[in-house]
Design a protein around this motif. Structure first.
Motif, mmCIF file in Angstrom:
data_model
loop_
_atom_site.group_PDB
_atom_site.id
_atom_site.type_symbol
_atom_site.label_atom_id
_atom_site.label_comp_id
_atom_site.label_asym_id
_atom_site.label_seq_id
_atom_site.Cartn_x
_atom_site.Cartn_y
_atom_site.Cartn_z
ATOM 1 N N LEU A 63 0.656 -1.262 -0.112
ATOM 2 C CA LEU A 63 -0.019 -0.087 0.044
ATOM 3 C C LEU A 63 0.700 1.251 0.043
ATOM 4 O O LEU A 63 0.608 2.356 -0.396
ATOM 5 C CB LEU A 63 -1.009 -0.200 1.163
ATOM 6 C CG LEU A 63 -2.092 -1.195 1.175
ATOM 7 C CD1 LEU A 63 -2.922 -0.874 2.495
ATOM 8 C CD2 LEU A 63 -2.938 -0.829 0.075
ATOM 9 N N LYS A 64 1.915 1.357 0.708
ATOM 10 C CA LYS A 64 2.845 2.553 0.914
ATOM 11 C C LYS A 64 3.310 2.748 -0.597
ATOM 12 O O LYS A 64 3.837 4.035 -1.015
ATOM 13 C CB LYS A 64 3.720 2.163 1.950
ATOM 14 C CG LYS A 64 3.224 2.359 3.128
ATOM 15 C CD LYS A 64 4.350 2.273 4.175
ATOM 16 C CE LYS A 64 3.867 2.230 5.877
ATOM 17 N NZ LYS A 64 4.948 2.081 6.880
ATOM 18 N N ASP A 65 3.558 1.814 -1.485
ATOM 19 C CA ASP A 65 3.922 2.229 -2.949
ATOM 20 C C ASP A 65 2.974 3.131 -3.614
ATOM 21 O O ASP A 65 3.263 3.500 -4.688
ATOM 22 C CB ASP A 65 4.221 0.850 -3.564
ATOM 23 C CG ASP A 65 5.534 0.282 -3.193
ATOM 24 O OD1 ASP A 65 6.319 0.702 -2.535
ATOM 25 O OD2 ASP A 65 5.578 -1.103 -3.364
ATOM 26 N N LEU A 66 1.666 3.042 -3.246
ATOM 27 C CA LEU A 66 0.989 3.972 -3.821
ATOM 28 C C LEU A 66 0.948 5.403 -3.623
ATOM 29 O O LEU A 66 0.475 6.060 -4.607
ATOM 30 C CB LEU A 66 -0.663 3.633 -3.297
ATOM 31 C CG LEU A 66 -1.247 2.034 -3.446
ATOM 32 C CD1 LEU A 66 -2.393 2.035 -2.760
ATOM 33 C CD2 LEU A 66 -1.091 1.617 -4.814
ATOM 34 N N THR A 67 1.943 5.680 -2.897
ATOM 35 C CA THR A 67 2.253 6.989 -3.026
ATOM 36 C C THR A 67 3.370 7.489 -3.891
ATOM 37 O O THR A 67 3.697 8.668 -4.212
ATOM 38 C CB THR A 67 2.872 7.581 -1.736
ATOM 39 O OG1 THR A 67 3.871 6.746 -1.223
ATOM 40 C CG2 THR A 67 1.744 7.518 -0.475
ATOM 41 N N ASN A 68 4.017 6.526 -4.529
ATOM 42 C CA ASN A 68 4.993 6.919 -5.532
ATOM 43 C C ASN A 68 4.553 7.686 -6.713
ATOM 44 O O ASN A 68 3.457 7.188 -7.271
ATOM 45 C CB ASN A 68 5.625 5.551 -6.004
ATOM 46 C CG ASN A 68 6.364 4.813 -4.711
ATOM 47 O OD1 ASN A 68 6.713 5.416 -3.836
ATOM 48 N ND2 ASN A 68 6.726 3.420 -5.030
ATOM 49 N N ALA A 69 5.490 8.458 -7.469
ATOM 50 C CA ALA A 69 4.836 9.381 -8.393
ATOM 51 C C ALA A 69 4.434 8.692 -9.581
ATOM 52 O O ALA A 69 3.838 8.846 -10.441
ATOM 53 C CB ALA A 69 6.029 10.146 -8.770
ATOM 54 N N ASN A 70 5.127 7.195 -9.879
ATOM 55 C CA ASN A 70 5.004 6.313 -10.930
ATOM 56 C C ASN A 70 3.541 5.529 -11.002
ATOM 57 O O ASN A 70 2.927 5.241 -12.041
ATOM 58 C CB ASN A 70 6.075 5.483 -11.100
ATOM 59 C CG ASN A 70 5.760 4.298 -9.952
ATOM 60 O OD1 ASN A 70 5.837 4.730 -8.904
ATOM 61 N ND2 ASN A 70 5.675 2.942 -10.530
ATOM 62 N N ILE A 71 2.948 5.824 -9.676
ATOM 63 C CA ILE A 71 1.582 5.365 -9.667
ATOM 64 C C ILE A 71 0.451 6.443 -9.774
ATOM 65 O O ILE A 71 0.358 7.485 -8.983
ATOM 66 C CB ILE A 71 1.169 4.764 -8.268
ATOM 67 C CG1 ILE A 71 2.405 3.354 -7.916
ATOM 68 C CG2 ILE A 71 -0.177 4.082 -8.192
ATOM 69 C CD1 ILE A 71 1.767 2.266 -8.989
ATOM 70 N N GLU A 72 -0.160 6.561 -11.038
ATOM 71 C CA GLU A 72 -0.910 7.663 -11.236
ATOM 72 C C GLU A 72 -2.331 7.405 -11.131
ATOM 73 O O GLU A 72 -3.371 8.225 -10.924
ATOM 74 C CB GLU A 72 -0.756 8.185 -12.791
ATOM 75 C CG GLU A 72 0.709 8.535 -12.868
ATOM 76 C CD GLU A 72 1.081 9.230 -14.348
ATOM 77 O OE1 GLU A 72 0.348 8.898 -15.089
ATOM 78 O OE2 GLU A 72 2.036 9.537 -14.345
ATOM 79 N N ARG A 73 -2.865 6.001 -11.135
ATOM 80 C CA ARG A 73 -4.324 5.679 -10.953
ATOM 81 C C ARG A 73 -4.597 4.549 -10.277
ATOM 82 O O ARG A 73 -3.914 3.552 -10.374
ATOM 83 C CB ARG A 73 -4.899 5.431 -12.398
ATOM 84 C CG ARG A 73 -4.857 6.591 -13.382
ATOM 85 C CD ARG A 73 -5.428 6.473 -14.794
ATOM 86 N NE ARG A 73 -4.888 5.115 -15.381
ATOM 87 C CZ ARG A 73 -3.537 5.283 -16.057
ATOM 88 N NH1 ARG A 73 -3.193 6.204 -16.143
ATOM 89 N NH2 ARG A 73 -3.228 4.398 -16.545
ATOM 90 N N ILE A 74 -5.447 4.719 -9.135
ATOM 91 C CA ILE A 74 -5.339 3.634 -8.404
ATOM 92 C C ILE A 74 -7.167 3.343 -8.035
ATOM 93 O O ILE A 74 -7.803 4.443 -7.869
ATOM 94 C CB ILE A 74 -4.854 4.001 -6.753
ATOM 95 C CG1 ILE A 74 -3.595 4.622 -6.861
ATOM 96 C CG2 ILE A 74 -5.430 2.743 -5.747
ATOM 97 C CD1 ILE A 74 -3.133 5.088 -5.490
ATOM 98 N N ALA A 75 -7.499 2.161 -8.428
ATOM 99 C CA ALA A 75 -8.989 2.001 -8.365
ATOM 100 C C ALA A 75 -9.188 1.321 -7.135
ATOM 101 O O ALA A 75 -8.699 0.428 -6.560
ATOM 102 C CB ALA A 75 -9.353 0.697 -9.459
ATOM 103 N N ILE A 76 -10.445 1.957 -6.586
ATOM 104 C CA ILE A 76 -10.972 1.524 -5.453
ATOM 105 C C ILE A 76 -12.709 1.686 -5.424
ATOM 106 O O ILE A 76 -13.159 2.659 -6.525
ATOM 107 C CB ILE A 76 -10.733 2.100 -4.031
ATOM 108 C CG1 ILE A 76 -10.981 3.586 -3.894
ATOM 109 C CG2 ILE A 76 -9.232 2.168 -3.874
ATOM 110 C CD1 ILE A 76 -10.866 4.698 -2.520
ATOM 111 N N GLY A 77 -13.336 0.936 -4.584
ATOM 112 C CA GLY A 77 -14.808 1.214 -4.695
ATOM 113 C C GLY A 77 -15.290 2.557 -4.222
ATOM 114 O O GLY A 77 -14.339 2.921 -3.300
ATOM 115 N N ASP A 78 -16.139 3.163 -4.876
ATOM 116 C CA ASP A 78 -16.554 4.635 -4.146
ATOM 117 C C ASP A 78 -16.922 4.341 -2.613
ATOM 118 O O ASP A 78 -18.081 3.648 -2.413
ATOM 119 C CB ASP A 78 -17.767 4.963 -4.922
ATOM 120 C CG ASP A 78 -18.241 6.316 -4.727
ATOM 121 O OD1 ASP A 78 -17.728 6.965 -3.574
ATOM 122 O OD2 ASP A 78 -19.018 7.010 -5.467
ATOM 123 N N PRO A 79 -16.224 4.995 -1.832
ATOM 124 C CA PRO A 79 -16.539 4.770 -0.438
ATOM 125 C C PRO A 79 -17.830 5.304 -0.015
ATOM 126 O O PRO A 79 -18.580 4.616 1.197
ATOM 127 C CB PRO A 79 -15.630 5.476 0.342
ATOM 128 C CG PRO A 79 -14.535 5.769 -0.785
ATOM 129 C CD PRO A 79 -14.971 5.938 -2.102
#
Length: 268
Positions: free
Chosen positions: A138-154
């Motif tokens: 999960l912490k890698d999601l903050t990296n600049a190369n990750i631009e789009r993360i899919a999650i369900g609408d909370p």
């Protein structure tokens, strides 16, 4: 009256009485009466999208055991299904992917509270496309190369609510919020990652198991979010409550539990 006429008269009377008795005679019936044929029932089950494959295998088995009952399933996000029920949709059984939606129905007196139970549990996982390695936790999601993360609408999807809890617990929610691609249900989140429209996504372990186009890179610690439970209940306005209760019992049977576990659920 002569003796001959008297005998003739008596004979006519006796014949008439026998004729009347014959007309009124009813053949005895057997004590074993044939029961009326059971009424055909169609159960409508509104269930969280993550249950699609498991219920797709279980429901025909139930219908085989109850030949007069057909099961119609309506899959979607638990929040959307909640709104449909609250707005009067004709539903017999509701299976949510979180307690929150069932709690709301219970507060509105829309379920039979004595039928409510926690049926299953699940795990939350981080996935990436099968041919990519852009993130490993999960912490890698903050990296600049990750631009789009899919999650369900909370706002309506329990998997998205659990994802929000985990990301906030790790104190990275604000850092990644602008990258979110929101799905209307957990299966749409899976599709975003499968298609490459998102570089990573957060879904249930059971959803990831249905696809060869994604891979699990992290099973998210359960302590980072509320327990994932799937409550089930019969709706108060169901016209088919006896069959609906029978269906609930079937979902708790050893056969149904075996199928749920095959698809990655934990049974309770």
């Amino acid at each position: 009256m002569s003796k001959k006429k008297l005998l003739t008269f008596i004979g006519l009377v006796v014949f008439t009485l026998f004729a009347i008795a014959a007309c009124n005679f009813t053949a005895p019936t057997s004590d074993k009466t044939t029961p009326p044929e059971a009424k055909n029932v169609q159960l409508t089950v509104s269930a969280a999208a993550s249950l699609k494959e498991a219920l797709g295998e279980i429901n025909p088995l139930y219908s085989t055991s109850k030949s007069n009952v057909a099961v119609r399933t309506n899959f979607g996000s638990s929040g959307d299904l909640l709104q449909q029920i609250a707005n009067g949709a004709p539903v017999d059984v509701f299976i949510s992917a979180a307690a929150k939606q069932m709690d709301e129905l219970q507060k509105s007196n829309l379920i039979l509270t004595n039928t409510r139970r926690d049926l299953l549990s699940n795990r939350l996982v981080l996935i990436v496309p099968a041919n990519k390695n852009d993130a490993s936790d999960l912490k890698d999601l903050t990296n600049a190369n990750i631009e789009r993360i899919a999650i369900g609408d909370p706002r309506s999807v329990p998997a998205g609510q659990y994802a929000e809890q985990a990301l906030k617990k790790l104190e990275i929610w604000q850092s990644v919020e602008s990258k979110f691609v929101l799905g209307n249900n957990v299966r749409q989140v899976l599709q975003f990652v499968e298609s490459g429209n998102a570089q990573a996504g957060i879904v249930y372990a059971t959803d990831a198991k249905t696809s060869t186009k994604v891979k699990v890179v992290q099973t998210i610690e359960a302590k980072l979010h509320k327990p994932i439970v799937y409550p089930i209940a019969v709706l108060q306005k169901s016209p088919n409550q006896p069959s609906a209760k029978s269906y609930l019992e079937f979902l708790s049977s050893a056969l149904a539990k075996h199928i749920f576990e095959k698809y990655g659920f934990s049974t309770l």
